[in-house]
Design a protein around this motif. Structure first.
Motif, PDB file in Angstrom:
ATOM      1  N   VAL A 526      33.921  64.367  85.691  1.00 21.95           N
ATOM      2  CA  VAL A 526      35.025  64.933  86.489  1.00 21.95           C
ATOM      3  C   VAL A 526      36.219  63.920  86.883  1.00 21.95           C
ATOM      4  CG1 VAL A 526      33.973  66.885  87.293  1.00 21.95           C
ATOM      5  CG2 VAL A 526      34.153  65.135  88.759  1.00 21.95           C
ATOM      6  N   PHE A 527      35.809  62.474  87.051  1.00 26.64           N
ATOM      7  CA  PHE A 527      36.841  61.609  87.551  1.00 26.64           C
ATOM      8  C   PHE A 527      37.917  61.358  86.313  1.00 26.64           C
ATOM      9  CE2 PHE A 527      32.943  60.542  89.877  1.00 26.64           C
ATOM     10  CZ  PHE A 527      33.363  61.261  91.003  1.00 26.64           C
ATOM     11  N   ASP A 528      37.419  61.724  85.013  1.00 28.28           N
ATOM     12  CA  ASP A 528      38.269  61.495  84.023  1.00 28.28           C
ATOM     13  C   ASP A 528      39.157  62.576  83.825  1.00 28.28           C
ATOM     14  OD1 ASP A 528      37.027  59.159  83.521  1.00 28.28           O
ATOM     15  OD2 ASP A 528      35.613  59.882  81.849  1.00 28.28           O
ATOM     16  N   ASN A 529      38.426  63.792  84.185  1.00 34.03           N
ATOM     17  CA  ASN A 529      39.140  65.147  84.115  1.00 34.03           C
ATOM     18  C   ASN A 529      40.319  64.991  85.434  1.00 34.03           C
ATOM     19  OD1 ASN A 529      37.936  66.016  81.957  1.00 34.03           O
ATOM     20  ND2 ASN A 529      36.490  67.126  83.222  1.00 34.03           N
ATOM     21  N   LEU A 530      40.000  64.222  86.509  1.00 31.82           N
ATOM     22  CA  LEU A 530      40.944  64.061  87.471  1.00 31.82           C
ATOM     23  C   LEU A 530      42.132  63.108  87.102  1.00 31.82           C
ATOM     24  CD1 LEU A 530      38.583  64.702  90.720  1.00 31.82           C
ATOM     25  CD2 LEU A 530      40.225  66.276  89.783  1.00 31.82           C
ATOM     26  N   ASN A 531      41.880  62.468  86.010  1.00 32.32           N
ATOM     27  CA  ASN A 531      42.906  61.340  85.753  1.00 32.32           C
ATOM     28  C   ASN A 531      42.706  60.350  86.696  1.00 32.32           C
ATOM     29  OD1 ASN A 531      43.497  62.720  83.398  1.00 32.32           O
ATOM     30  ND2 ASN A 531      45.899  63.079  84.300  1.00 32.32           N
ATOM     31  N   LEU A 532      41.725  60.016  87.275  1.00 32.77           N
ATOM     32  CA  LEU A 532      41.556  58.927  88.327  1.00 32.77           C
ATOM     33  C   LEU A 532      41.566  57.515  87.589  1.00 32.77           C
ATOM     34  CD1 LEU A 532      39.081  60.544  90.739  1.00 32.77           C
ATOM     35  CD2 LEU A 532      41.651  59.870  91.053  1.00 32.77           C
ATOM     36  N   PHE A 653      47.658  64.180  90.918  1.00 33.79           N
ATOM     37  CA  PHE A 653      48.580  65.279  91.230  1.00 33.79           C
ATOM     38  C   PHE A 653      49.900  65.036  90.803  1.00 33.79           C
ATOM     39  CE2 PHE A 653      45.358  65.360  94.803  1.00 33.79           C
ATOM     40  CZ  PHE A 653      45.133  66.667  95.075  1.00 33.79           C
ATOM     41  N   HIS A 654      50.751  65.951  91.082  1.00 32.11           N
ATOM     42  CA  HIS A 654      52.152  66.437  90.524  1.00 32.11           C
ATOM     43  C   HIS A 654      52.954  65.229  91.193  1.00 32.11           C
ATOM     44  CE1 HIS A 654      56.369  67.198  89.791  1.00 32.11           C
ATOM     45  NE2 HIS A 654      55.870  68.726  88.865  1.00 32.11           N
ATOM     46  N   PRO A 655      53.585  63.987  90.707  1.00 34.52           N
ATOM     47  CA  PRO A 655      54.183  62.932  91.438  1.00 34.52           C
ATOM     48  C   PRO A 655      55.102  63.343  92.271  1.00 34.52           C
ATOM     49  CG  PRO A 655      54.930  62.802  88.941  1.00 34.52           C
ATOM     50  CD  PRO A 655      53.754  63.822  89.133  1.00 34.52           C
ATOM     51  N   GLY A 656      56.041  64.440  91.857  1.00 37.57           N
ATOM     52  CA  GLY A 656      56.886  64.916  92.785  1.00 37.57           C
ATOM     53  C   GLY A 656      56.696  66.222  93.731  1.00 37.57           C
ATOM     54  N   ARG A 657      55.597  66.418  93.627  1.00 38.56           N
ATOM     55  CA  ARG A 657      55.119  67.631  94.551  1.00 38.56           C
ATOM     56  C   ARG A 657      53.709  67.445  95.365  1.00 38.56           C
ATOM     57  NH1 ARG A 657      56.523  72.821  90.724  1.00 38.56           N
ATOM     58  NH2 ARG A 657      58.855  72.295  90.568  1.00 38.56           N
ATOM     59  N   HIS A 675      48.484  67.656  89.023  1.00 37.26           N
ATOM     60  CA  HIS A 675      48.967  67.052  87.719  1.00 37.26           C
ATOM     61  C   HIS A 675      48.754  68.121  86.466  1.00 37.26           C
ATOM     62  CE1 HIS A 675      50.693  64.368  84.482  1.00 37.26           C
ATOM     63  NE2 HIS A 675      51.112  63.837  85.589  1.00 37.26           N
ATOM     64  N   PRO A 676      50.134  68.408  85.771  1.00 40.32           N
ATOM     65  CA  PRO A 676      49.592  69.354  84.729  1.00 40.32           C
ATOM     66  C   PRO A 676      48.542  68.889  83.829  1.00 40.32           C
ATOM     67  CG  PRO A 676      52.095  68.843  85.062  1.00 40.32           C
ATOM     68  CD  PRO A 676      51.357  68.035  85.969  1.00 40.32           C
ATOM     69  N   ASP A 677      48.535  67.746  83.373  1.00 38.25           N
ATOM     70  CA  ASP A 677      47.454  67.308  82.719  1.00 38.25           C
ATOM     71  C   ASP A 677      45.729  67.484  83.132  1.00 38.25           C
ATOM     72  OD1 ASP A 677      49.219  66.130  81.300  1.00 38.25           O
ATOM     73  OD2 ASP A 677      48.982  64.022  81.695  1.00 38.25           O
ATOM     74  N   VAL A 678      45.781  67.248  84.705  1.00 37.86           N
ATOM     75  CA  VAL A 678      44.663  67.732  85.286  1.00 37.86           C
ATOM     76  C   VAL A 678      44.352  69.135  85.219  1.00 37.86           C
ATOM     77  CG1 VAL A 678      43.441  67.601  87.426  1.00 37.86           C
ATOM     78  CG2 VAL A 678      44.688  65.647  86.837  1.00 37.86           C
ATOM     79  N   ALA A 679      45.179  69.920  85.597  1.00 39.08           N
ATOM     80  CA  ALA A 679      45.082  71.203  85.335  1.00 39.08           C
ATOM     81  C   ALA A 679      44.651  71.697  84.119  1.00 39.08           C
ATOM     82  CB  ALA A 679      46.305  72.132  85.599  1.00 39.08           C
ATOM     83  N   GLU A 680      45.330  71.048  83.093  1.00 39.56           N
ATOM     84  CA  GLU A 680      44.762  71.361  81.637  1.00 39.56           C
ATOM     85  C   GLU A 680      43.337  71.205  81.358  1.00 39.56           C
ATOM     86  OE1 GLU A 680      47.615  69.884  78.617  1.00 39.56           O
ATOM     87  OE2 GLU A 680      46.081  70.161  77.179  1.00 39.56           O
ATOM     88  N   ASN A 681      43.157  69.848  81.898  1.00 40.15           N
ATOM     89  CA  ASN A 681      41.733  69.202  81.645  1.00 40.15           C
ATOM     90  C   ASN A 681      40.823  70.202  82.169  1.00 40.15           C
ATOM     91  OD1 ASN A 681      42.581  67.005  80.695  1.00 40.15           O
ATOM     92  ND2 ASN A 681      42.497  65.757  82.499  1.00 40.15           N
ATOM     93  N   PHE A 682      41.075  70.975  83.095  1.00 36.62           N
ATOM     94  CA  PHE A 682      40.105  71.928  83.732  1.00 36.62           C
ATOM     95  C   PHE A 682      40.365  73.255  83.038  1.00 36.62           C
ATOM     96  CE2 PHE A 682      39.695  68.457  86.780  1.00 36.62           C
ATOM     97  CZ  PHE A 682      38.432  68.430  86.997  1.00 36.62           C
ATOM     98  N   LEU A 684      43.168  75.153  83.152  1.00 38.27           N
ATOM     99  CA  LEU A 684      43.858  75.990  84.112  1.00 38.27           C
ATOM    100  C   LEU A 684      45.398  75.972  83.975  1.00 38.27           C
ATOM    101  CD1 LEU A 684      42.309  75.013  87.759  1.00 38.27           C
ATOM    102  CD2 LEU A 684      42.416  77.478  86.426  1.00 38.27           C
ATOM    103  N   PRO A 685      46.009  76.917  84.196  1.00 40.04           N
ATOM    104  CA  PRO A 685      47.675  76.837  83.801  1.00 40.04           C
ATOM    105  C   PRO A 685      48.317  75.771  84.841  1.00 40.04           C
ATOM    106  CG  PRO A 685      47.109  78.694  85.320  1.00 40.04           C
ATOM    107  CD  PRO A 685      45.698  78.099  85.000  1.00 40.04           C
ATOM    108  N   GLU A 686      49.484  75.434  84.763  1.00 35.09           N
ATOM    109  CA  GLU A 686      50.269  74.638  85.698  1.00 35.09           C
ATOM    110  C   GLU A 686      50.198  75.293  87.073  1.00 35.09           C
ATOM    111  OE1 GLU A 686      53.753  72.756  84.359  1.00 35.09           O
ATOM    112  OE2 GLU A 686      52.840  72.009  82.604  1.00 35.09           O
ATOM    113  N   LYS A 687      50.743  74.791  87.958  1.00 31.87           N
ATOM    114  CA  LYS A 687      51.034  75.236  89.183  1.00 31.87           C
ATOM    115  C   LYS A 687      49.644  75.745  89.765  1.00 31.87           C
ATOM    116  CE  LYS A 687      55.455  75.813  90.247  1.00 31.87           C
ATOM    117  NZ  LYS A 687      56.117  76.500  91.108  1.00 31.87           N
ATOM    118  N   VAL A 688      48.729  74.601  89.928  1.00 32.04           N
ATOM    119  CA  VAL A 688      47.529  74.825  91.019  1.00 32.04           C
ATOM    120  C   VAL A 688      47.744  73.813  92.012  1.00 32.04           C
ATOM    121  CG1 VAL A 688      45.203  74.602  91.270  1.00 32.04           C
ATOM    122  CG2 VAL A 688      45.887  75.770  89.166  1.00 32.04           C
ATOM    123  N   THR A 689      47.738  74.600  93.308  1.00 34.21           N
ATOM    124  CA  THR A 689      48.041  73.581  94.460  1.00 34.21           C
ATOM    125  C   THR A 689      46.591  73.291  95.331  1.00 34.21           C
ATOM    126  OG1 THR A 689      50.259  74.233  94.619  1.00 34.21           O
ATOM    127  CG2 THR A 689      49.415  73.025  96.550  1.00 34.21           C
TER     128      THR A 689
END
Lengths: 807, 340
Positions: A526-532, A653-657, A675-682, A684-689
């Motif tokens: 999951v750490f990879d999926n979180l783009n950490l 996370f989204h760098p601007g939000r 971050h849209p990439d993280v949402a995609e990794n899981f 999910l659609p974009e816009k998950v807060t």
């Protein structure tokens, strides 16, 4: 442990039904999980002998047989391939009913009449696993001398009930028929029927033929051996086979069957060696030597380590003590002399050995719970008797019984007054005495202090309190009255943290979030999926040594992925709107040998929109929604000021939000759109807060005392102001400037509109504020208010170069 | 003249009675009482009257005026009321339409049950205690009378994270931790809600699950107190008609030990699928704190006794809400969570 009701009755007269017995045992702590009626529903199945067997005139695969069922010969068509003329078999005659409920009728098979059916063991409800492989699926073949026309249920011992025990690990003594019989006798007030094994012996003495040396007396405290000569290895009698089957053990041959039978009956695991394959008739019980190996009975070669106990002869190990015998000295059809071993091994040693070899046997199971050290010789005698009785061999005179250290009687002092004190019900000396005696404890002094001698098989009884339990369970737990403790009364309190967490749970549930509970262990992926980043401290996890799967192999250092996975699972199930939170612990490794730092955290995540309605448009559950939820939470918790600062660095996370949260200069947590990439990794659609907050820090910042501020007595003045300002300037900075310039007369500021578009230059936005000015001691004049608004305008213009429109 | 005045008054009242709107009423007012109104005209013509007639006629005219004004007020308010009633009638809404939705949300059913259990014990004077989820072998096993190589360790298949550290297999370590901190003070009355871990995963087992542990230690606490307390708790939790059954059992850290069954609420004890046709449901394990555990924790076991109990929260939750698969509790399907 499966216990035959009939077998039990050999040791104690039982005049209650199997189910009643099961209930009595259960309420005395010998839990009976179920009562199985063997041969249930089976009717009209008799023994018959195949007198003739001929091919069917019209079918290649069928045979026409004539079966003698005592009173007549029946013509039966069979497809069986394992039967011969002369075999005795179970026959289902006309009107018979089988275990499956099948009813047998007269029938014509390919033009030839058939008046019954030959039966397999399975058709009689016998578990194929307990039958010899050649019989497991074919017709069951009974011993040649079996009487004909008899009820096969009786002959096969299927007119019996099995009690399935679910024993607690302290009651190894009940892994035997005798053990359960002792319990039943005590419960029913009966005496135990126990006879000393009697059999005739050869004139020849064992002494010159066999000796045993115990080198490691800590691991082997008794070794009893019996020698049998002129052995005829063959099948054991039907009754013995059936007894073994009823316990779930597959009959092998008469010698092995006897050792298993004695184990089931008396709880003493036994082993039989081919005596002629033992060097010098000499057994040495010792720890294994480095590098020693043995091929065990199951055919695998096992490497032994020096902490394992072995049975050896002068040339090397012949068995792994208490776990499994060696293949080389196995009893086979060729064996003519056998040595019966009946020993007591150290339970811990057996447990370790069987664990490290991955070998669990019926024997090791009993040894590791502790068997009856007083019963070894008797068990050897019982085995010798059974072999002699079935004519399978001649018993050499005498027994070798090596007891290196004296067997000490265990005595425990017991006070009936203490039993009364602990149980809260009056236990008289007489009552205690009666119960203890019924369980074969011998009691020396029956006064205030009883000296109780514990039978050798009750390895679980060591302390007075153990005897108190014996008294209680025989007295009947349910006869003990119900009372409440008296004494100093106490006030039930929650810790501050518990109250705090409960409050959070209430506020967030009220705010529309659903609480979830996810596993504390997560996948390291999951750490990879979180783009950490690779060096993220979150990757420094506590690893589970023996996880069930990779998915659950490290302790979480962050709650968030669990929540994202929950949203993702819901999303894939077409639940597209969701708002959830979780309160749980995260785990940070500490120095070796220390338990980790466990920190309580709160995490939440939202996707989609609020529910639509006929009178309200749904709103998107976005950053500001979740921020609003948090602001509500902070207000309810009475926190000091929580700062939200733009955070462009967090790679999940989204760098601007994204905002990092701070309380009193300490980092409290993070809130942002994934971050849209993280949402995609899981998935999910974009816009998950989502957010995650450290609860220790939040708790430290919370709970500010409420202090009342006087209500205004003089009217206030409202002024609106709109400014056109460059996008990207944080509103918090604008607020700060307004607040500072407004001074103490400025009571509140509200941002009521943000506008971008026509009439506002590209890259700018219009922000409209409503400000309220008020003084505590007077009605403000227009001039006073104007002075403030002008100061505000001036400072804003100076600081942000803004264009103003004051209303 | 007087007759004319009276006729005027009657006429005005009649037309006011017939007036259907405030506008009409206003017209009538203007017609009679306005500057050029008929009554005003009459009064203006008084100058032509003799001094003797004037007061009489004047009085009569004022009386008529008063009557008209009174009637006008009455009619106006009646008409206003009527108008409002009409307006309100036009404003009616469909009260059966759904209300404005508020965001819903809720606690996880496991925590609902946790809270319910806690409330019962708080009211009995038990405080809530807590301990680490990653434990040492010592607190999880040894201090609970489960030395290394004890066969009863097999009762709880353990996740390890180090040679001496593990995921706690029960909440019982908190018993020892709390007693160590409290001894030799008395009494100790705590309950411990928390997560525990065992290597098991199927429809009735989850590798992580929740327990509530309880402990009462004092002078003169008896097995009979244990029975009374838990019987009371179970009837509070599952309803006053619940029956309990205590069976001897075994836990290394209690002696005597017991397992408690409650009567099956689904069938009332006659036997059904839920209770495997026994009429009873196993609900919690309990016993008198083993003297060794008391000694290890710093109490004199001859003077002090106590009882402890532990129950699986999942099991209680499943029974309470009729949930048949434990995995639902950890899947967190929102359609599931929304039901509580």
């Amino acid at each position: 442990m499966r216990v035959s009701y009939k077998w039990l009755q050999e040791f104690v007269d039982i005049d209650i039904s199997p189910q009643e017995l099961a209930d009595r045992l259960t309420l005395a702590g010998i839990t009976v999980e179920g009562v199985i009626e063997l041969g249930k529903g089976i009717e009209k199945v008799v023994t018959g002998r195949i007198e003739s067997l001929a091919t069917h005139p019209n079918a290649d695969k069928l045979m026409v047989s004539s079966v003698n069922v005592g009173t007549e010969n029946l013509q039966i068509i069979t497809a069986a391939t394992n039967v011969r003329e002369g075999d005795v078999i179970p026959v289902a005659i006309e009107g018979a009913r089988l275990a499956s409920g099948l009813v047998i009728k007269k029938a014509k098979l390919r033009g030839v009449e058939s008046r019954g059916m030959m039966c397999s063991g399975q058709e009689l409800g016998i578990d194929p696993k307990t039958m010899a492989s050649e019989q497991a699926h074919g017709i069951m073949i009974l011993p040649p001398g079996t009487a004909l026309g008899k009820d096969a249920k009786e002959i096969l011992g299927l007119d019996d009930f099995i009690l399935e025990l679910d024993l607690t690990p302290n009651r190894g003594d009940c892994l035997s028929i005798i053990g359960v019989a002792r319990e039943a006798a005590a419960l029913l007030g009966r005496s135990l029927k126990q006879v000393q094994p009697r059999f005739s012996e050869l004139p020849e003495r064992i002494d010159g033929l066999f000796r045993v040396d115990i080198s490691d007396v800590d691991l082997c405290r008794r070794f009893s051996g019996r020698l049998i000569k002129n052995v005829h290895v063959g099948r054991s009698p039907l009754w013995m086979q059936q007894r073994l089957r009823s316990a779930g053990i597959r009959p092998i041959n008469n010698i092995v069957d006897v050792t298993n039978y004695v184990m089931l009956e008396l709880g003493q695991p036994m082993h039989a060696f081919d005596y002629n394959l033992l060097k010098d008739g000499h057994i040495i019980v010792r720890r294994s030597r480095k590098g020693e190996k043995i091929v065990s009975l199951d055919g695998s070669e096992r490497s032994l380590t020096p902490d394992m106990l072995v049975i050896a002869d002068p040339s090397g190990p012949v068995g792994i003590a208490g776990v499994m015998g060696g293949l080389a000295t196995e009893v086979t059809e060729k064996s003519v002399s056998i040595l019966l071993e009946s020993a007591f091994f150290n339970p811990i040693s057996i447990r370790r050995t069987s664990k490290s070899l991955g070998l669990r046997s019926e024997a090791s199971l009993r040894f590791e719970k502790g068997i009856d050290i007083g019963g070894c010789a008797r068990a050897a005698d019982r085995a010798a008797q059974l072999i002699a009785d079935m004519g399978a061999g001649d018993v050499v005179s005498g027994i070798v019984d090596n007891v290196p250290l004296p067997i000490q009687e265990r005595t425990v002092t017991f006070r009936p007054t203490r039993a009364t004190y602990v149980l809260g019900v009056e236990i008289s000396g007489d009552e205690a005495l009666r119960i203890l005696k019924s369980l074969n404890f011998s009691v020396q002094d029956s006064g205030e202090n009883m000296l109780v001698t514990v039978p050798t098989y009750r390895v679980d009884v060591n302390l007075e309190v153990d005897l108190i339990e014996e008294i209680a369970r025989m007295y009947g737990y349910n006869r003990v009255p119900d009372t409440l403790p008296f004494g100093q009364s106490t006030r039930g309190l929650k810790t501050r943290q518990q109250s705090f967490i409960e409050k959070i749970r209430c506020v967030l549930a009220e705010a529309g979030l659903y609480e979830v509970v996810t596993y504390s262990f997560i996948s390291p992926r999951v750490f990879d999926n979180l783009n950490l980043p690779a060096k993220s401290t979150l990757r420094n996890t506590i690893k589970v040594t023996n996880p069930l799967s990779e998915e659950q192999s490290v302790m979480r250092t962050i709650l968030l992925p669990g929540l994202i996975e929950v949203l993702s699972r819901n999303y894939s199930r077409q639940v597209r709107d969701g708002a959830i939170f979780e309160i749980g612990r995260i785990f940070y490794p500490q120095a070796e040998g220390h338990i980790p730092d466990e920190r309580p955290v709160l995490s939440g995540a939202v996707m989609g929109s609020s529910s639509a309605s006929w009178n309200r448009k749904p709103f998107e559950m976005d950053f500001y929604y979740l921020k609003g939820v948090l602001e509500k939470l902070f207000r309810n918790l009475g926190t000091g000021e929580i700062e939200f600062r733009s955070d462009t660095a967090h790679t999940s996370f989204h760098p601007g939000r994204t905002a990092s949260l701070e309380a009193g200069g300490e980092r409290l947590g993070i809130l942002g759109e994934l971050h849209p990439d993280v949402a995609e990794n899981f998935g999910l659609p974009e816009k998950v807060t989502a957010f995650e907050i450290d609860l220790n820090i939040l708790m430290a910042a919370s709970g500010r005392p409420v202090s009342y501020i006087n209500l205004p007595r003089f009217p206030g003045v409202e002024r609106d102001m709109a400014i056109i300002v460059q996008q990207g300037i944080p509103s918090s900075e604008i607020f700060n400037v307004i607040r500072l310039a407004g001074g103490e007369l400025l009571r509140s500021i509200q941002l009521f509109d943000i506008y971008r578009g026509a009439q506002v230059p590209e890259g700018f936005q219009s922000m409209a504020f409503s400000m309220k000015f008020q003084a505590e001691d007077r009605t403000l004049t227009d001039a006073e208010v104007s002075e403030r608004t002008e100061a505000i305008s001036r400072d804003l213009a100076h600081k942000f170069n803004v264009e103003l429109r004051v209303k | 003249m007087e007759r004319k005045l009276k006729m005027l008054g009657d006429e005005a009242c009649r037309s006011m009675a017939a007036a259907g709107s405030l506008d009409e009423l206003n017209e009538i007012r203007v017609r009679y009482l306005g500057k050029k109104g008929e009554l005003t005209q009459v009064l203006r013509g008084m100058g032509n009257l003799s001094a003797g007639e004037r007061p009489r006629i004047g009085q009569a005219a004022n009386e008529v005026r008063a009557v008209i004004e009174e009637e006008l007020t009455a009619r106006t308010s009646a008409l206003k009321k009527l108008v409002k009633e009409q307006r309100l009638r036009g404003e009616s809404i469909d009260v059966t339409l759904p209300g404005t939705p508020f965001p819903r949300g809720g606690k996880h059913p496991l925590n609902l049950v946790f809270e319910e259990i806690q409330e019962i014990f708080l009211s009995l004077g038990y405080s809530i205690a807590d301990g680490p989820e990653v434990e040492t072998d010592y607190y999880n096993f040894e201090a609970l009378n489960l030395p290394k190589d004890h066969p009863a360790r097999d009762m709880q298949d353990t996740f390890f994270v180090g040679s001496e550290t593990l995921l706690r297999t029960h909440t019982s370590p908190v018993q020892v931790r709390t007693m160590e901190k409290t001894a030799p003070k008395l009494p100790v009355k705590i309950i411990v809600p928390g997560k525990v871990y065992r290597r098991d995963d199927d429809a009735t087992h989850s590798p992580m699950f929740h327990q509530v542990e309880g402990l009462a230690v004092d002078r003169r606490i008896t097995f009979s107190d244990l029975k009374g307390t838990l019987d009371l708790f179970l009837r509070e939790m599952f309803g006053p008609e619940t029956r309990t059954r205590f069976r001897p059992s075994y836990f290394p850290f209690t002696e005597p030990s017991a397992e408690i069954d409650i009567s099956c609420a689904t069938c009332g004890g006659s036997g059904c699928r839920v209770c495997s046709h026994t009429g009873w449901l196993e609900i919690l394990g309990t016993g008198m704190v083993h003297p060794r555990v008391l000694e290890i924790s710093g109490y004199n076991s001859e003077e002090v006794t106590g009882f402890a109990f532990g129950m699986g929260v999942e099991r209680v939750t499943m029974l309470k809400y009729g949930i048949d698969d434990m995995r639902l509790l950890f899947e967190n399907d929102l359609r599931f969570l929304q039901q509580f």
